[in-house]
Scaffold this motif. Structure first.
Motif, PDB file in Angstrom:
ATOM      1  N   VAL A 170      -2.527   5.547 -15.926  1.00 30.52           N
ATOM      2  CA  VAL A 170      -2.921   4.202 -16.357  1.00 30.52           C
ATOM      3  C   VAL A 170      -2.905   3.242 -15.180  1.00 30.52           C
ATOM      4  O   VAL A 170      -3.832   2.443 -14.976  1.00 30.52           O
ATOM      5  CB  VAL A 170      -1.994   3.720 -17.488  1.00 30.52           C
ATOM      6  N   LEU A 171      -1.843   3.302 -14.372  1.00 29.83           N
ATOM      7  CA  LEU A 171      -1.771   2.445 -13.190  1.00 29.83           C
ATOM      8  C   LEU A 171      -2.905   2.747 -12.219  1.00 29.83           C
ATOM      9  O   LEU A 171      -3.509   1.830 -11.648  1.00 29.83           O
ATOM     10  CB  LEU A 171      -0.417   2.634 -12.502  1.00 29.83           C
ATOM     11  N   ASN A 172      -3.171   4.020 -12.031  1.00 28.08           N
ATOM     12  CA  ASN A 172      -4.257   4.383 -11.127  1.00 28.08           C
ATOM     13  C   ASN A 172      -5.593   3.839 -11.617  1.00 28.08           C
ATOM     14  O   ASN A 172      -6.420   3.355 -10.830  1.00 28.08           O
ATOM     15  CB  ASN A 172      -4.318   5.904 -10.988  1.00 28.08           C
ATOM     16  N   GLY A 173      -5.830   3.909 -12.906  1.00 29.83           N
ATOM     17  CA  GLY A 173      -7.064   3.361 -13.460  1.00 29.83           C
ATOM     18  C   GLY A 173      -7.145   1.849 -13.327  1.00 29.83           C
ATOM     19  O   GLY A 173      -8.215   1.300 -13.033  1.00 29.83           O
ATOM     20  N   LEU A 174      -6.017   1.163 -13.519  1.00 25.95           N
ATOM     21  CA  LEU A 174      -6.015  -0.298 -13.369  1.00 25.95           C
ATOM     22  C   LEU A 174      -6.273  -0.708 -11.920  1.00 25.95           C
ATOM     23  O   LEU A 174      -7.012  -1.664 -11.655  1.00 25.95           O
ATOM     24  CB  LEU A 174      -4.676  -0.863 -13.862  1.00 25.95           C
ATOM     25  N   VAL A 175      -5.652   0.013 -10.992  1.00 27.08           N
ATOM     26  CA  VAL A 175      -5.883  -0.297  -9.577  1.00 27.08           C
ATOM     27  C   VAL A 175      -7.332  -0.048  -9.207  1.00 27.08           C
ATOM     28  O   VAL A 175      -7.968  -0.837  -8.486  1.00 27.08           O
ATOM     29  CB  VAL A 175      -4.930   0.533  -8.691  1.00 27.08           C
ATOM     30  N   ALA A 221       0.823  -1.213   0.000  1.00 26.33           N
ATOM     31  CA  ALA A 221       0.000   0.000   0.000  1.00 26.33           C
ATOM     32  C   ALA A 221       0.857   1.263   0.000  1.00 26.33           C
ATOM     33  O   ALA A 221       0.582   2.202  -0.747  1.00 26.33           O
ATOM     34  CB  ALA A 221      -0.937  -0.015   1.208  1.00 26.33           C
ATOM     35  N   THR A 222       1.891   1.293   0.824  1.00 23.19           N
ATOM     36  CA  THR A 222       2.717   2.497   0.910  1.00 23.19           C
ATOM     37  C   THR A 222       3.578   2.696  -0.336  1.00 23.19           C
ATOM     38  O   THR A 222       3.673   3.814  -0.847  1.00 23.19           O
ATOM     39  CB  THR A 222       3.608   2.434   2.151  1.00 23.19           C
ATOM     40  N   THR A 223       4.189   1.632  -0.828  1.00 26.00           N
ATOM     41  CA  THR A 223       5.029   1.782  -2.023  1.00 26.00           C
ATOM     42  C   THR A 223       4.186   2.088  -3.259  1.00 26.00           C
ATOM     43  O   THR A 223       4.572   2.910  -4.095  1.00 26.00           O
ATOM     44  CB  THR A 223       5.864   0.516  -2.246  1.00 26.00           C
ATOM     45  N   GLY A 224       3.043   1.426  -3.385  1.00 24.79           N
ATOM     46  CA  GLY A 224       2.184   1.715  -4.528  1.00 24.79           C
ATOM     47  C   GLY A 224       1.634   3.132  -4.493  1.00 24.79           C
ATOM     48  O   GLY A 224       1.628   3.837  -5.513  1.00 24.79           O
ATOM     49  N   ALA A 225       1.177   3.576  -3.317  1.00 21.43           N
ATOM     50  CA  ALA A 225       0.680   4.940  -3.201  1.00 21.43           C
ATOM     51  C   ALA A 225       1.792   5.958  -3.387  1.00 21.43           C
ATOM     52  O   ALA A 225       1.571   7.042  -3.960  1.00 21.43           O
ATOM     53  CB  ALA A 225       0.020   5.125  -1.832  1.00 21.43           C
ATOM     54  N   TYR A 226       2.986   5.642  -2.927  1.00 20.15           N
ATOM     55  CA  TYR A 226       4.128   6.554  -3.106  1.00 20.15           C
ATOM     56  C   TYR A 226       4.458   6.723  -4.587  1.00 20.15           C
ATOM     57  O   TYR A 226       4.756   7.824  -5.059  1.00 20.15           O
ATOM     58  CB  TYR A 226       5.324   6.007  -2.338  1.00 20.15           C
ATOM     59  N   THR A 227       4.363   5.633  -5.333  1.00 17.41           N
ATOM     60  CA  THR A 227       4.641   5.710  -6.768  1.00 17.41           C
ATOM     61  C   THR A 227       3.591   6.536  -7.501  1.00 17.41           C
ATOM     62  O   THR A 227       3.916   7.372  -8.348  1.00 17.41           O
ATOM     63  CB  THR A 227       4.692   4.300  -7.366  1.00 17.41           C
ATOM     64  N   LEU A 228       2.316   6.332  -7.153  1.00 18.29           N
ATOM     65  CA  LEU A 228       1.240   7.025  -7.858  1.00 18.29           C
ATOM     66  C   LEU A 228       1.089   8.476  -7.432  1.00 18.29           C
ATOM     67  O   LEU A 228       0.669   9.315  -8.239  1.00 18.29           O
ATOM     68  CB  LEU A 228      -0.084   6.296  -7.627  1.00 18.29           C
ATOM     69  N   ARG A 263       5.015   9.829  -9.428  1.00 16.23           N
ATOM     70  CA  ARG A 263       4.194  10.189 -10.580  1.00 16.23           C
ATOM     71  C   ARG A 263       4.897   9.942 -11.919  1.00 16.23           C
ATOM     72  O   ARG A 263       5.251  10.891 -12.637  1.00 16.23           O
ATOM     73  CB  ARG A 263       3.766  11.650 -10.495  1.00 16.23           C
ATOM     74  N   PRO A 264       5.079   8.691 -12.289  1.00 20.25           N
ATOM     75  CA  PRO A 264       5.646   8.429 -13.622  1.00 20.25           C
ATOM     76  C   PRO A 264       4.649   8.781 -14.725  1.00 20.25           C
ATOM     77  O   PRO A 264       3.487   9.128 -14.458  1.00 20.25           O
ATOM     78  CB  PRO A 264       5.930   6.917 -13.573  1.00 20.25           C
ATOM     79  N   ARG A 265       5.086   8.681 -15.961  1.00 18.22           N
ATOM     80  CA  ARG A 265       4.223   9.062 -17.078  1.00 18.22           C
ATOM     81  C   ARG A 265       2.975   8.186 -17.163  1.00 18.22           C
ATOM     82  O   ARG A 265       1.924   8.652 -17.594  1.00 18.22           O
ATOM     83  CB  ARG A 265       5.010   8.972 -18.389  1.00 18.22           C
ATOM     84  N   TYR A 266       3.110   6.938 -16.788  1.00 23.18           N
ATOM     85  CA  TYR A 266       1.988   6.011 -16.861  1.00 23.18           C
ATOM     86  C   TYR A 266       1.243   5.929 -15.529  1.00 23.18           C
ATOM     87  O   TYR A 266       0.545   4.936 -15.259  1.00 23.18           O
ATOM     88  CB  TYR A 266       2.474   4.618 -17.253  1.00 23.18           C
TER      89      TYR A 266
END
Length: 333
Positions: free
Chosen positions: A158-163, A141-148, A152-155
């Motif tokens: 897309v990742l946020n929509g898939l999650v 949860a923390t690593t995924g939320a930190y990434t999104l 904030r990568p370019r995709y």
């Protein structure tokens, strides 16, 4: 020849109304004071004028007392009755379920449930499952939320929509694919099946989209000035995550911890499928299995022991739910 008569235009000073005197100012102030103001109490069903009436005050006091007693009975009533029944003989529970120990207290129920039913072993298994599920869910949860939210990568969209899309898939639909994956793990083969392995419970629980979106929403509200200042000072992604983001995220980490532990503690269907060996099963699976072979008083004592950890978790983290994440002091204006 006569000159045209020109009417002089009124001057600005003559057109403007005279300035208000002291008397008119006092009248305006009195008018503003008499004008009713809409306060927070006036927006409710009962206004301040109604609250000052003795009849209304008595009615509201009665409603408050009724609601408080109802909430206490609905929330604490079953727990208190279970605690009472855990040390009450079976016949007393069946004949007088709400009487307070008509024939005395039987403390032997707790020791019998702990030793004869092997509650100690199942209790330990449940703690291991809950601790592993908590660690894996918090990590993902923390690593995924930190990434999104922060990297904030370019995709990221897309990742946020898939999650977010995974929340619309019913869990029962994923039951068979997950079980087949546990029986025949990718790249490991059927010889390395994860049945009767706690990883079979931890890994599916780690992929929790709700926790990721919950933590991401919290990370979005963190002060960007602190994050940008840390990046300016040379903090890398890992240092920023470990030293800046996580210390400011203690409230949401506590909330996710409670959700993870409670969900792992009460889960029944999935541990029943992937942990067929009774030696590694948790309390949620073993207690229904031994119910038909156990006396009622001993079984209720086992249920009371099983509720210790959820109650302790609530008492420890209740301030986390009620306390707001006030981070305004982290940034100096």
């Amino acid at each position: 020849m006569t000159a045209d008569t020109v009417t002089p235009a009124p001057s600005a000073a003559a057109a403007a109304p005279p300035p208000p005197g002291p008397a008119s100012s006092r009248r305006a102030v009195r008018t503003m004071r008499r004008r009713p103001s809409l306060t927070d109490s006036d927006r409710s069903i009962v206004s301040d004028a109604d609250r000052r009436q003795p009849r209304v005050r008595r009615a509201m006091a009665g409603v408050h007392v009724f609601l408080a007693v109802t909430l206490v009975l609905a929330g604490l009533g079953p727990l208190l009755w279970l605690a009472k029944a855990a040390v009450t003989p079976t016949q007393d529970t069946l004949r007088q379920p709400f009487a307070l120990w008509p024939n005395g207290i039987d403390w032997a129920n707790l020791s019998t449930a702990w030793n004869d039913i092997h509650i100690d072993q199942y209790f330990f298994n449940t703690i291991v499952i809950a601790a592993g599920a908590w660690a894996f869910q918090l990590l993902v949860a923390t690593t995924g939320a930190y990434t999104l939210s922060v990297l904030r990568p370019r995709y990221a969209r897309v990742l946020n929509g898939l999650v977010l899309a995974t929340l619309f898939i019913p869990s029962v639909v994923l039951l068979v694919p997950l079980y087949l994956t546990i029986v025949d793990p990718p790249f490991l083969g059927r010889d390395h099946s994860l049945l009767n392995n706690y990883l079979a419970v931890w890994l599916p629980m780690a992929a929790n989209a709700f926790n990721i979106l919950l933590v991401k929403r919290f990370f979005d509200g963190l002060p960007r000035e602190v994050i940008e200042a840390a990046q300016t000072d040379g903090a890398g992604p890992f240092r920023l995550f470990w030293s800046i983001i996580l210390p400011m995220s203690r409230p949401i980490l506590g909330v996710v911890s409670v959700f993870a532990i409670i969900a792992a503690w009460k889960d029944f269907l999935w541990p029943l499928l992937v942990l067929p060996d009774p030696a590694v099963q948790p309390l949620s699976v073993r207690l229904p299995a031994v119910q038909s072979q156990t006396e009622l008083d001993v079984f209720l004592a086992a249920l009371a022991i099983a509720t210790i950890i959820p109650i302790a978790m609530f008492l420890i983290f209740q301030r986390v739910f009620l306390r707001s994440a006030g981070l305004g002091g982290a940034v100096k204006g």
